[in-house]
Design a protein around this motif. Structure first.
Motif, short mmCIF file in Angstrom:
data_model
loop_
_atom_site.label_atom_id
_atom_site.label_comp_id
_atom_site.label_asym_id
_atom_site.label_seq_id
_atom_site.Cartn_x
_atom_site.Cartn_y
_atom_site.Cartn_z
N THR A 1 1.03 -0.68 6.54
CA THR A 1 0.00 -1.03 5.65
C THR A 1 -1.20 -0.20 5.60
OG1 THR A 1 0.88 -3.34 5.91
CG2 THR A 1 -1.30 -3.42 4.74
N VAL B 1 -7.06 -4.48 3.26
CA VAL B 1 -7.09 -3.22 3.39
C VAL B 1 -7.50 -2.49 1.94
CG1 VAL B 1 -4.66 -2.80 2.65
CG2 VAL B 1 -5.87 -1.10 4.05
N GLU B 2 -7.38 -3.16 0.89
CA GLU B 2 -7.99 -2.40 -0.42
C GLU B 2 -9.35 -2.33 -0.47
OE1 GLU B 2 -5.50 -1.77 -2.39
OE2 GLU B 2 -3.81 -3.10 -1.94
N ARG C 1 -6.14 -7.33 12.34
CA ARG C 1 -5.39 -8.17 11.44
C ARG C 1 -6.21 -8.44 10.19
NH1 ARG C 1 -4.84 -11.25 16.81
NH2 ARG C 1 -2.73 -10.66 17.51
N MET D 1 -1.55 2.87 7.18
CA MET D 1 -1.42 4.20 7.08
C MET D 1 -1.95 5.02 5.70
SD MET D 1 -0.19 6.02 9.63
CE MET D 1 -0.10 7.58 8.85
N PRO D 2 -1.91 4.68 4.71
CA PRO D 2 -2.52 5.14 3.55
C PRO D 2 -4.10 5.30 3.50
CG PRO D 2 -0.69 3.83 2.87
CD PRO D 2 -1.04 3.40 4.24
N VAL E 1 -5.80 -5.28 7.86
CA VAL E 1 -4.40 -5.17 7.17
C VAL E 1 -4.64 -6.20 5.92
CG1 VAL E 1 -1.83 -5.99 7.64
CG2 VAL E 1 -3.16 -4.68 9.49
N ALA E 2 -5.12 -7.56 6.12
CA ALA E 2 -5.12 -8.33 5.08
C ALA E 2 -6.06 -7.87 3.93
CB ALA E 2 -5.43 -9.65 5.65
N THR F 1 0.79 -1.07 -0.13
CA THR F 1 -0.16 0.20 -0.01
C THR F 1 0.97 1.15 0.15
OG1 THR F 1 -0.29 -0.02 2.52
CG2 THR F 1 -2.03 -1.33 1.29
N ASN G 1 -0.34 -7.63 1.80
CA ASN G 1 -1.18 -6.69 2.60
C ASN G 1 -1.62 -8.06 3.69
OD1 ASN G 1 -0.81 -4.22 1.62
ND2 ASN G 1 -2.60 -4.69 0.09
#
Lengths: 277, 406
Positions: free
Chosen positions: B31, B193-194, B187, B33-34, B190-191, A161, A184
């Motif tokens: 991961t 996040v998209e 968790r 932060m954005p 993070v996995a 990311t 990720n």
């Protein structure tokens, strides 16, 4: 960037001169107990680990998958503390001056000890770098800048990311090496698409001269060899940590089998990395 | 009426990095932060957009049933023999607690950000139910992380969430309560996040969550302020709310922070007593530390390991607290007190018998403190307590404690 040279810089120089990637091995401090943890450090260093990432146990390791969560729990159950983790490094340094130790973990135990106290002790103990999962660049004043002042590298994680806009921020105060998180996600779960990882490193390599180590989801010598072709370091954690619960005895003590398997895997990983290029 | 918008007042936090004094901030993995920065941007944009406000206000009115009434609890007032006790009745909201206020705000943001999936953590299940509700309403799949121990003691809410179409993941790590559920939700985030939006239920976590949740919950205090003016022609003398993470409390308190005549009390879960290890009073028994993305008061040991709290109420069973509360403690604006399991249980029974309102165990803690405070005040003084949840979900657990079989 820093104006000092550390054991980490020297190690990456050495690997570069040898034309190979560095093997970074992760184990958790105090797993499965203090005495065995010291032996494990020495075992993996002797078996060829170039760098050791040494996990500082925390009650709430929110970036870890089940394998490393359990390692934290085993360590805490055997009464591991941050002070004892520093003591393990001190004892390791009596027998090994060569292998850099990077402490990896979460901020709260350090904050509780006091950043100044922690850094002074870490330096004196022979710690070379820090990876603190929950301290992003926005929090550099907390520990990153004081660490650099104490001659300790602060290693930042870059992730899928981390886009072009964010990358300069991530690189800004990073030293020693850059840790590229290949997925990720959390540790020890998914294995990345290595082609995607290789591509992801291109803009990062263009933006920095720092060595780049790749980790998360790297489990076998075969996978390590693929990463070693294009990265300056390969991080293996969960695969090593997994050996511990499957080989300890009913009293939670390491057995001959523990050390044999750790040696075998570390040696195989190292061999694969050496032969990769 | 005192000036609520004075410069350099107590309502201006957090700063641009999300800090209230030293508390708050953004202590998360790279991961995320954005995503967190994008959320902050999206929230800023939404706040400046009248359409967002309008949509939220519409949902608040027609979906949640706002404004919730302010209610003079006459028989309790008589029983306590002191100040007039008003309840801000957020237990009447759709889904049965104040949690819906925040979930509606966050789901509108999630839609704006193009999220395809919702995750949430829950303790008592009130936030989980509210998150599952808005996910159903807006057609997004929802996964709720809930401690295995909490699943056991909050069965009705677990079933409600399933009915609403949410997937419930039982968290067995640690003590299997809210803290562990939040770790697992992080968790997951993070996995994924998209495409995933994390609806945090309390006014804690990394910036901008504490600010955002507070803003969405402040409707409680804004309404209460107008309503008490209408009923009594003046501001209350005291506000009381229970605190786990502190979202209902900050929602009630925030609009009153600069009104110096209003005393403010936050009631933490005293569990089996502060002289034991079994409580959840992070402010009274904890120290500043960093967990779940923010610096705040935490129950922790000498090595900085986070301790498991204990409370009869799953919703207060959290070893941390929202960072703004930590700051309000330090500056002395809010007085943080506590009520034990037994005191809360007594208040629960009292409220049920005298007012015909079955409160959740969480605001029963607030009422337990009102029971101590009201008699020390004059009869013309006014207390407003946030009755932030209804007790239907607790009936089974209370029956078990009282030794009844249902």
């Amino acid at each position: 960037m820093t104006n000092f040279t550390t054991r980490l810089d020297a190690k990456f120089e050495q690997c570069k001169a040898e034309g190979r990637s560095a093997l970074n091995c992760f184990v958790a401090a105090g797993d499965p107990n203090y005495d065995d943890s010291l032996k494990i450090l020495i075992t993996i260093a002797d078996a060829g680990a170039d760098i050791i990432e040494f996990g500082m146990p925390f009650s709430d390791p929110a970036a870890e998958g089940p394998t490393i969560q359990l390692a934290h729990q085993r360590a805490l159950a055997s009464n591991q503390t941050l002070a004892k983790t520093l003591q393990l490094v001190r004892e390791f340094r009596k027998v090994n001056q060569d292998v850099p130790i990077v402490l990896m973990g979460y901020y709260n135990p350090i904050y509780k000890m006091g950043c100044g106290d922690f850094l002074a002790q870490a330096r004196e103990a022979g710690v070379d770098g820090l990876i603190i999962v929950d301290l992003p660049p926005e929090a550099d004043d907390e520990l990153c800048l004081p660490a650099i002042e104490n001659g300790i590298n602060f290693i930042r994680l870059a992730t899928p990311t981390t886009d072009a806009k964010r990358l300069p921020k991530v690189l800004q105060n990073t030293s020693g090496f850059l840790y590229y998180v290949s997925i990720n996600g959390i540790t020890g779960t998914v294995t990345p698409d290595f082609l995607v990882v290789e591509k992801a490193l291109i803009p990062i390599k263009a933006a920095t001269d720092l060595p780049i180590a790749v980790g998360f989801g790297v489990k076998t010598p075969e996978q390590a060899a693929i990463i070693a072709k294009f990265a300056d370091g390969v991080v293996v954690g969960s695969a090593l940590v997994n050996i511990i619960p499957s080989t300890i005895d009913e009293n939670g003590k390491a057995t001959d089998e523990t050390f044999e398997q750790l040696t075998k895997l570390t040696t195989a990983l190292k061999q694969a990395i050496i032969e990769a290029r | 009426m005192s000036d609520s918008n004075k410069p350099n007042g107590l309502r201006e936090g957090p700063d641009e990095n999300g800090f209230f004094g030293i508390f708050g901030g953004r202590f998360v993995a790279e991961t995320l932060m954005p995503n967190i920065l994008a959320l902050e941007e999206a929230y800023k944009t939404a706040k400046a957009d009248p359409d967002f406000d309008k949509e939220l206000a519409h949902l608040a009115k027609y979906y949640t049933g706002r404004p919730s009434p302010i209610y003079l609890a006459e028989r309790l007032t008589e029983h306590f023999g002191g100040a007039k006790v008003y309840f801000k009745r957020d237990e009447l909201n759709h889904t049965g607690s104040h949690k819906i206020n925040n979930c509606l705000g966050q789901i509108l943001l999630a839609k704006r950000m193009g999220a395809k999936r919702i995750i949430a953590e829950t303790g008592a299940g009130q936030h989980g139910v509210a998150a599952a509700t808005v996910a159903a309403r807006f057609g997004l799949p929802c996964t709720v992380y809930m401690g295995a121990k909490d699943i056991e003691r909050q069965k009705p809410n677990v079933f409600r969430m399933r009915l609403l179409g949410a997937k419930i993941v039982a968290v067995t790590q640690g003590a299997g309560t809210l803290k562990d559920a939040m770790n697992e939700a992080l968790r997951d985030w993070v996995a994924n996040v998209e495409d995933t939006f994390y609806i945090i239920g309390t006014a804690a976590g990394p910036h901008p969550y504490p600010m955002m949740v507070r803003d969405f919950q402040s409707i409680i205090g804004i309404e209460a302020k107008a309503q008490i003016q209408e009923e009594e022609g003046r501001l209350p003398d005291a506000l009381v709310a229970c605190i786990g993470g502190g979202s209902n409390a900050i929602g009630l308190f925030h609009p009153f922070l600069d009104d110096e005549t209003v005393k403010i009390y936050g009631v933490e879960a005293g569990g089996k007593g502060l002289d034991t290890d079994e409580h959840c009073a992070s402010l009274a028994g904890g120290e500043p530390g960093v967990l779940h993305g923010n610096r705040t008061y935490l129950l922790q040991d000498d090595d900085g390991q986070i301790l498991e709290g204990h409370s009869i109420s799953a919703g207060l069973d959290y070893p941390g607290i929202g960072p703004e509360h930590s700051w309000l403690k330090e500056v002395g604006r809010v007085e943080y007190v506590n009520a034990t399991d037994n005191e809360a249980l007594e208040a629960f029974k009292l409220c049920t018998r005298l007012e015909g309102i079955i409160p959740a165990l969480e605001p029963s803690h607030a009422l337990a403190y009102v029971a101590k405070l009201a008699p020390t005040m004059a009869k013309d003084q006014i207390i407003v307590m946030n009755l932030c949840g209804r007790g239907d979900k607790d009936v089974f657990a209370v029956a078990e404690i009282l030794g009844h079989e249902i």
